[in-house]
Design a protein around this motif. Structure first.
Motif, PDB file in Angstrom:
ATOM      1  N   GLU A 153       4.263   4.403  18.806  1.00 19.31           N
ATOM      2  CA  GLU A 153       4.566   3.377  19.806  1.00 19.31           C
ATOM      3  C   GLU A 153       3.464   2.367  20.116  1.00 19.31           C
ATOM      4  O   GLU A 153       3.771   1.194  20.338  1.00 19.31           O
ATOM      5  N   PRO A 154       2.192   2.746  20.158  1.00 17.26           N
ATOM      6  CA  PRO A 154       1.190   1.723  20.497  1.00 17.26           C
ATOM      7  C   PRO A 154       1.187   0.509  19.568  1.00 17.26           C
ATOM      8  O   PRO A 154       0.679  -0.546  19.938  1.00 17.26           O
ATOM      9  N   CYS A 155       1.762   0.640  18.378  1.00 16.79           N
ATOM     10  CA  CYS A 155       1.802  -0.478  17.428  1.00 16.79           C
ATOM     11  C   CYS A 155       2.954  -1.448  17.700  1.00 16.79           C
ATOM     12  O   CYS A 155       2.908  -2.598  17.264  1.00 16.79           O
ATOM     13  N   VAL A 156       3.968  -1.010  18.417  1.00 17.05           N
ATOM     14  CA  VAL A 156       5.154  -1.853  18.634  1.00 17.05           C
ATOM     15  C   VAL A 156       4.738  -3.158  19.316  1.00 17.05           C
ATOM     16  O   VAL A 156       4.088  -3.155  20.356  1.00 17.05           O
ATOM     17  N   ASP A 157       5.111  -4.255  18.714  1.00 22.13           N
ATOM     18  CA  ASP A 157       4.829  -5.609  19.186  1.00 22.13           C
ATOM     19  C   ASP A 157       3.338  -5.956  19.203  1.00 22.13           C
ATOM     20  O   ASP A 157       2.941  -6.941  19.807  1.00 22.13           O
ATOM     21  N   VAL A 158       2.513  -5.155  18.520  1.00 21.75           N
ATOM     22  CA  VAL A 158       1.080  -5.437  18.422  1.00 21.75           C
ATOM     23  C   VAL A 158       0.729  -5.828  16.989  1.00 21.75           C
ATOM     24  O   VAL A 158       0.227  -6.911  16.743  1.00 21.75           O
ATOM     25  N   LYS A 159       0.975  -4.940  16.042  1.00 18.85           N
ATOM     26  CA  LYS A 159       0.743  -5.170  14.613  1.00 18.85           C
ATOM     27  C   LYS A 159      -0.622  -5.787  14.327  1.00 18.85           C
ATOM     28  O   LYS A 159      -0.729  -6.856  13.751  1.00 18.85           O
ATOM     29  N   ASP A 160      -1.679  -5.111  14.701  1.00 17.16           N
ATOM     30  CA  ASP A 160      -3.043  -5.607  14.518  1.00 17.16           C
ATOM     31  C   ASP A 160      -3.414  -5.813  13.048  1.00 17.16           C
ATOM     32  O   ASP A 160      -4.128  -6.735  12.705  1.00 17.16           O
ATOM     33  N   LYS A 161      -2.966  -4.952  12.173  1.00 20.15           N
ATOM     34  CA  LYS A 161      -3.150  -5.028  10.720  1.00 20.15           C
ATOM     35  C   LYS A 161      -4.530  -4.632  10.208  1.00 20.15           C
ATOM     36  O   LYS A 161      -4.801  -4.762   9.020  1.00 20.15           O
ATOM     37  N   ALA A 162      -5.412  -4.131  11.062  1.00 20.85           N
ATOM     38  CA  ALA A 162      -6.697  -3.621  10.576  1.00 20.85           C
ATOM     39  C   ALA A 162      -6.456  -2.472   9.607  1.00 20.85           C
ATOM     40  O   ALA A 162      -7.185  -2.306   8.629  1.00 20.85           O
ATOM     41  N   CYS A 163      -5.413  -1.702   9.859  1.00 17.78           N
ATOM     42  CA  CYS A 163      -5.088  -0.565   8.989  1.00 17.78           C
ATOM     43  C   CYS A 163      -4.682  -1.036   7.596  1.00 17.78           C
ATOM     44  O   CYS A 163      -5.024  -0.403   6.593  1.00 17.78           O
ATOM     45  N   ILE A 164      -3.982  -2.154   7.517  1.00  9.07           N
ATOM     46  CA  ILE A 164      -3.550  -2.692   6.226  1.00  9.07           C
ATOM     47  C   ILE A 164      -4.775  -3.044   5.379  1.00  9.07           C
ATOM     48  O   ILE A 164      -4.833  -2.745   4.193  1.00  9.07           O
ATOM     49  N   GLU A 165      -5.764  -3.660   6.011  1.00  4.87           N
ATOM     50  CA  GLU A 165      -6.976  -4.060   5.302  1.00  4.87           C
ATOM     51  C   GLU A 165      -7.749  -2.846   4.794  1.00  4.87           C
ATOM     52  O   GLU A 165      -8.427  -2.925   3.769  1.00  4.87           O
ATOM     53  N   GLU A 166      -7.644  -1.729   5.498  1.00  5.91           N
ATOM     54  CA  GLU A 166      -8.405  -0.531   5.150  1.00  5.91           C
ATOM     55  C   GLU A 166      -7.695   0.355   4.123  1.00  5.91           C
ATOM     56  O   GLU A 166      -8.328   1.144   3.435  1.00  5.91           O
ATOM     57  N   CYS A 167      -6.381   0.218   3.993  1.00  2.93           N
ATOM     58  CA  CYS A 167      -5.594   1.100   3.133  1.00  2.93           C
ATOM     59  C   CYS A 167      -5.891   0.839   1.651  1.00  2.93           C
ATOM     60  O   CYS A 167      -5.631  -0.257   1.148  1.00  2.93           O
ATOM     61  N   PRO A 168      -6.387   1.858   0.923  1.00  2.00           N
ATOM     62  CA  PRO A 168      -6.730   1.651  -0.483  1.00  2.00           C
ATOM     63  C   PRO A 168      -5.523   1.607  -1.425  1.00  2.00           C
ATOM     64  O   PRO A 168      -5.661   1.192  -2.571  1.00  2.00           O
ATOM     65  N   VAL A 169      -4.351   2.027  -0.950  1.00  2.00           N
ATOM     66  CA  VAL A 169      -3.180   2.068  -1.835  1.00  2.00           C
ATOM     67  C   VAL A 169      -2.057   1.124  -1.393  1.00  2.00           C
ATOM     68  O   VAL A 169      -0.958   1.169  -1.926  1.00  2.00           O
ATOM     69  N   ASP A 170      -2.312   0.269  -0.404  1.00  2.00           N
ATOM     70  CA  ASP A 170      -1.346  -0.758   0.012  1.00  2.00           C
ATOM     71  C   ASP A 170      -0.001  -0.156   0.413  1.00  2.00           C
ATOM     72  O   ASP A 170       1.054  -0.653   0.017  1.00  2.00           O
ATOM     73  N   CYS A 171      -0.030   0.916   1.230  1.00  2.00           N
ATOM     74  CA  CYS A 171       1.212   1.607   1.592  1.00  2.00           C
ATOM     75  C   CYS A 171       1.658   1.341   3.026  1.00  2.00           C
ATOM     76  O   CYS A 171       2.585   1.993   3.519  1.00  2.00           O
ATOM     77  N   ILE A 172       1.017   0.396   3.716  1.00  2.00           N
ATOM     78  CA  ILE A 172       1.393   0.090   5.095  1.00  2.00           C
ATOM     79  C   ILE A 172       2.161  -1.225   5.090  1.00  2.00           C
ATOM     80  O   ILE A 172       1.626  -2.273   4.758  1.00  2.00           O
TER      81      ILE A 172
END
Length: 107
Positions: free
Chosen positions: A7-26
């Motif tokens: 839930e904390p991601c709903v309507d936030v979508k910061d995307k720091a996790c996307i930049e960190e993901c080595p396999v592009d699965c987010i």
């Protein structure tokens, strides 16, 4: 499923996790981000960089957010496992559980 986004991601979508993901699965949905369970290699790189602490190992997901486990799976019902979020881009879809939520802080 290794990691899920709650839930904390709903309507936030910061995307720091996307930049960190080595396999592009987010993947980016309409209101939040989702981790493709078959593509995730369970490295945990995404969890510490999430500024709203929305990423959990499935077994450690707080009880009040257990519905997000199924929401992360449901997001990929039609999308499947495309092999990388970058080539797919934003998907203007959220499972009914997420779509029905009231607006959250951030958007």
């Amino acid at each position: 499923m290794p990691y899920i986004i709650a839930e904390p991601c709903v309507d936030v979508k910061d995307k720091a996790c996307i930049e960190e993901c080595p396999v592009d699965c987010i993947y980016e949905g309409g209101r939040m981000l989702y981790i493709q369970p078959d593509e995730c290699v369970d490295c945990g790189a995404c969890e510490p960089v999430c500024p709203v602490e929305a990423i959990f190992y499935e077994d450690d997901t707080p009880d009040q957010w257990s519905g997000y486990i199924n929401a992360n799976v449901d997001f990929f019902d039609d999308l499947g496992s495309p092999g990388g979020a970058t080539k797919v881009g934003k998907v203007d879809f959220d499972p009914a559980f997420i779509a029905a939520l009231p607006p959250m802080a951030g958007e």
